[in-house]
Design a protein around this motif. Structure first.
Motif, PDB file in Angstrom:
ATOM      1  N   ILE A 261      -4.412  68.208  67.231  1.00  0.00           N
ATOM      2  CA  ILE A 261      -3.112  67.542  67.030  1.00  0.00           C
ATOM      3  C   ILE A 261      -2.777  66.676  68.243  1.00  0.00           C
ATOM      4  CG2 ILE A 261      -0.623  67.952  66.844  1.00  0.00           C
ATOM      5  CD1 ILE A 261      -1.363  70.447  65.150  1.00  0.00           C
ATOM      6  N   THR A 262      -3.030  67.211  69.440  1.00  0.00           N
ATOM      7  CA  THR A 262      -2.720  66.461  70.665  1.00  0.00           C
ATOM      8  C   THR A 262      -3.432  65.110  70.667  1.00  0.00           C
ATOM      9  OG1 THR A 262      -2.511  68.557  71.826  1.00  0.00           O
ATOM     10  CG2 THR A 262      -2.709  66.600  73.194  1.00  0.00           C
ATOM     11  N   ASP A 263      -4.704  65.089  70.252  1.00  0.00           N
ATOM     12  CA  ASP A 263      -5.449  63.826  70.186  1.00  0.00           C
ATOM     13  C   ASP A 263      -4.793  62.840  69.221  1.00  0.00           C
ATOM     14  OD1 ASP A 263      -7.265  64.623  72.016  1.00  0.00           O
ATOM     15  OD2 ASP A 263      -8.828  65.182  70.575  1.00  0.00           O
ATOM     16  N   LEU A 264      -4.336  63.359  68.078  1.00  0.00           N
ATOM     17  CA  LEU A 264      -3.799  62.476  67.040  1.00  0.00           C
ATOM     18  C   LEU A 264      -2.426  61.892  67.373  1.00  0.00           C
ATOM     19  CD1 LEU A 264      -4.818  64.308  63.747  1.00  0.00           C
ATOM     20  CD2 LEU A 264      -5.822  62.257  64.721  1.00  0.00           C
ATOM     21  N   VAL A 265      -1.657  62.600  68.192  1.00  0.00           N
ATOM     22  CA  VAL A 265      -0.310  62.087  68.488  1.00  0.00           C
ATOM     23  C   VAL A 265      -0.255  61.397  69.853  1.00  0.00           C
ATOM     24  CG1 VAL A 265       0.843  63.784  67.019  1.00  0.00           C
ATOM     25  CG2 VAL A 265       0.531  64.277  69.439  1.00  0.00           C
ATOM     26  N   GLN A 266      -1.443  61.189  70.440  1.00  0.00           N
ATOM     27  CA  GLN A 266      -1.502  60.601  71.770  1.00  0.00           C
ATOM     28  C   GLN A 266      -0.823  59.229  71.857  1.00  0.00           C
ATOM     29  OE1 GLN A 266      -5.523  60.598  73.282  1.00  0.00           O
ATOM     30  NE2 GLN A 266      -4.880  62.013  74.879  1.00  0.00           N
ATOM     31  N   ASP A 267      -0.950  58.429  70.795  1.00  0.00           N
ATOM     32  CA  ASP A 267      -0.357  57.087  70.839  1.00  0.00           C
ATOM     33  C   ASP A 267       1.120  57.091  70.437  1.00  0.00           C
ATOM     34  OD1 ASP A 267      -1.011  57.760  68.258  1.00  0.00           O
ATOM     35  OD2 ASP A 267      -1.269  55.684  67.631  1.00  0.00           O
ATOM     36  N   ALA A 268       1.645  58.247  70.027  1.00  0.00           N
ATOM     37  CA  ALA A 268       3.082  58.329  69.743  1.00  0.00           C
ATOM     38  C   ALA A 268       3.810  58.536  71.067  1.00  0.00           C
ATOM     39  CB  ALA A 268       3.368  59.490  68.803  1.00  0.00           C
ATOM     40  N   ASN A 269       5.047  58.113  71.115  1.00  0.00           N
ATOM     41  CA  ASN A 269       5.789  58.193  72.370  1.00  0.00           C
ATOM     42  C   ASN A 269       6.446  59.573  72.501  1.00  0.00           C
ATOM     43  OD1 ASN A 269       6.830  57.305  74.764  1.00  0.00           O
ATOM     44  ND2 ASN A 269       8.615  56.315  73.830  1.00  0.00           N
ATOM     45  N   VAL A 270       5.620  60.623  72.518  1.00  0.00           N
ATOM     46  CA  VAL A 270       6.149  61.990  72.583  1.00  0.00           C
ATOM     47  C   VAL A 270       5.447  62.804  73.664  1.00  0.00           C
ATOM     48  CG1 VAL A 270       6.851  62.170  70.160  1.00  0.00           C
ATOM     49  CG2 VAL A 270       4.533  62.804  70.809  1.00  0.00           C
ATOM     50  N   LYS A 271       6.203  63.769  74.184  1.00  0.00           N
ATOM     51  CA  LYS A 271       5.623  64.728  75.112  1.00  0.00           C
ATOM     52  C   LYS A 271       5.065  65.871  74.259  1.00  0.00           C
ATOM     53  CE  LYS A 271       8.605  67.197  77.538  1.00  0.00           C
ATOM     54  NZ  LYS A 271       9.605  67.573  78.533  1.00  0.00           N
ATOM     55  N   VAL A 272       3.808  66.251  74.503  1.00  0.00           N
ATOM     56  CA  VAL A 272       3.227  67.366  73.751  1.00  0.00           C
ATOM     57  C   VAL A 272       3.145  68.573  74.679  1.00  0.00           C
ATOM     58  CG1 VAL A 272       1.255  68.195  72.411  1.00  0.00           C
ATOM     59  CG2 VAL A 272       1.873  65.777  72.334  1.00  0.00           C
ATOM     60  N   THR A 273       3.791  69.665  74.268  1.00  0.00           N
ATOM     61  CA  THR A 273       3.774  70.876  75.079  1.00  0.00           C
ATOM     62  C   THR A 273       3.232  72.030  74.249  1.00  0.00           C
ATOM     63  OG1 THR A 273       6.044  71.360  74.436  1.00  0.00           O
ATOM     64  CG2 THR A 273       5.754  70.190  76.508  1.00  0.00           C
ATOM     65  N   ARG A 274       2.841  73.091  74.929  1.00  0.00           N
ATOM     66  CA  ARG A 274       2.433  74.286  74.192  1.00  0.00           C
ATOM     67  C   ARG A 274       3.087  75.506  74.824  1.00  0.00           C
ATOM     68  NH1 ARG A 274      -1.214  77.285  77.042  1.00  0.00           N
ATOM     69  NH2 ARG A 274      -2.549  76.221  78.546  1.00  0.00           N
ATOM     70  N   LEU A 275       3.034  76.632  74.136  1.00  0.00           N
ATOM     71  CA  LEU A 275       3.676  77.839  74.656  1.00  0.00           C
ATOM     72  C   LEU A 275       2.941  78.317  75.899  1.00  0.00           C
ATOM     73  CD1 LEU A 275       4.427  79.932  71.448  1.00  0.00           C
ATOM     74  CD2 LEU A 275       5.767  78.115  72.511  1.00  0.00           C
ATOM     75  N   ALA A 276       3.692  78.927  76.814  1.00  0.00           N
ATOM     76  CA  ALA A 276       3.070  79.516  78.002  1.00  0.00           C
ATOM     77  C   ALA A 276       2.279  80.757  77.602  1.00  0.00           C
ATOM     78  CB  ALA A 276       4.147  79.879  79.014  1.00  0.00           C
ATOM     79  N   HIS A 277       1.191  81.004  78.327  1.00  0.00           N
ATOM     80  CA  HIS A 277       0.450  82.258  78.151  1.00  0.00           C
ATOM     81  C   HIS A 277       0.740  83.106  79.371  1.00  0.00           C
ATOM     82  CE1 HIS A 277      -2.746  79.701  75.902  1.00  0.00           C
ATOM     83  NE2 HIS A 277      -1.678  79.939  75.172  1.00  0.00           N
ATOM     84  N   GLY A 278       0.972  84.381  79.207  1.00  0.00           N
ATOM     85  CA  GLY A 278       1.208  85.170  80.407  1.00  0.00           C
ATOM     86  C   GLY A 278       1.719  86.567  80.173  1.00  0.00           C
ATOM     87  N   VAL A 279       2.420  87.056  81.180  1.00  0.00           N
ATOM     88  CA  VAL A 279       2.888  88.446  81.176  1.00  0.00           C
ATOM     89  C   VAL A 279       4.034  88.578  80.183  1.00  0.00           C
ATOM     90  CG1 VAL A 279       3.828  90.278  82.625  1.00  0.00           C
ATOM     91  CG2 VAL A 279       2.330  88.547  83.637  1.00  0.00           C
ATOM     92  N   PRO A 280       3.943  89.484  79.208  1.00  0.00           N
ATOM     93  CA  PRO A 280       5.047  89.657  78.267  1.00  0.00           C
ATOM     94  C   PRO A 280       6.285  90.213  78.973  1.00  0.00           C
ATOM     95  CG  PRO A 280       3.288  91.228  77.797  1.00  0.00           C
ATOM     96  CD  PRO A 280       2.843  90.394  78.961  1.00  0.00           C
ATOM     97  N   VAL A 281       7.462  89.900  78.437  1.00  0.00           N
ATOM     98  CA  VAL A 281       8.698  90.426  79.006  1.00  0.00           C
ATOM     99  C   VAL A 281       8.652  91.956  78.933  1.00  0.00           C
ATOM    100  CG1 VAL A 281      11.198  90.538  78.714  1.00  0.00           C
ATOM    101  CG2 VAL A 281       9.995  88.380  78.351  1.00  0.00           C
TER     102      VAL A 281
END
Ligand SMILES: [Zn+2]
Length: 201
Positions: free
Chosen positions: A159-179
């Motif tokens: 998906i990130t590759d496909l929306v690269q030319d759109a004027n959007v910031k692409v973010t993903r969820l953090a991976h890490g220590v659960p609350v």
């Protein structure tokens, strides 16, 4: 094969209940018996709720959410932030994020994740619709809320590759220590990801 203890109508009810996630044959029997005992207060309202839901459920043509209206309640809510699209694999993930009040944005349900082994390709998901939504002027951020699995991450990269030319910031969820999590109990992959994605205190 075990012999039937009840008439075919009750056996059919048990068989259908046993197809529900989390219910095996044994718990399906218990559920059926519970329904039968509570015919008036539970079985009758459940029957009509099932029928009403069956008649009214529609899939939102914008985001893929399941609702009784199209566009769905979230897509038509004026308080939602139209600059953000949270991408999820399944409606269950959307519901989980809503329960957590994790985002005030809109959603996009992909209908699964890319999985070459299971024969799931881009054409089986709603990726094209997402890409065209991401190109809309009002959208500023696409949050990829996908599973931290190989398939989930493959889908995120695609998906990130496909929306690269759109004027959007692409973010993903953090991976890490659960609350509430203790470091000692984390698997090595989670612990390493948490250290790599450390943030300023
Ligand atoms: Zn919607």
């Amino acid at each position: 094969m075990a012999s039937s203890v009840a008439g075919p109508e009750i056996e059919r009810l048990i068989q259908l209940l046993a197809r529900l996630p989390g219910l095996g044959p044994r718990s399906a029997r218990r559920a059926a018996l519970h329904l039968i005992k509570k015919r008036e207060v539970l079985m009758a309202p459940l029957t009509s709720a099932l029928q009403v839901a069956m008649d009214k459920i529609v899939v939102c043509r914008t985001c893929g959410n399941i609702d009784t209206q199209n566009p769905c309640t979230i897509c038509t809510d004026p308080r939602r932030d139209r600059a953000i699209i949270v991408v999820v694999a399944d409606v269950a993930d959307l519901w989980a994020l809503e329960r957590a009040h994790a985002s005030n944005g809109l959603y996009h349900v992909l209908g699964g994740t890319l999985s070459p082994l299971d024969g799931v390709g881009p054409q089986d998901l709603t990726i094209d619709a997402l890409v065209s939504r991401a190109h809309h002027d009002s959208v500023q951020e696409v949050i990829l809320a996908l599973n931290a699995t190989v398939d989930g991450q493959t889908t995120a990269h695609y998906i990130t590759d496909l929306v690269q030319d759109a004027n959007v910031k692409v973010t993903r969820l953090a991976h890490g220590v659960p609350v509430g999590g203790e470091l000692d109990y984390l698997d090595e992959g989670t612990l390493a990801a948490a250290v790599r994605q450390r943030t300023l205190f």
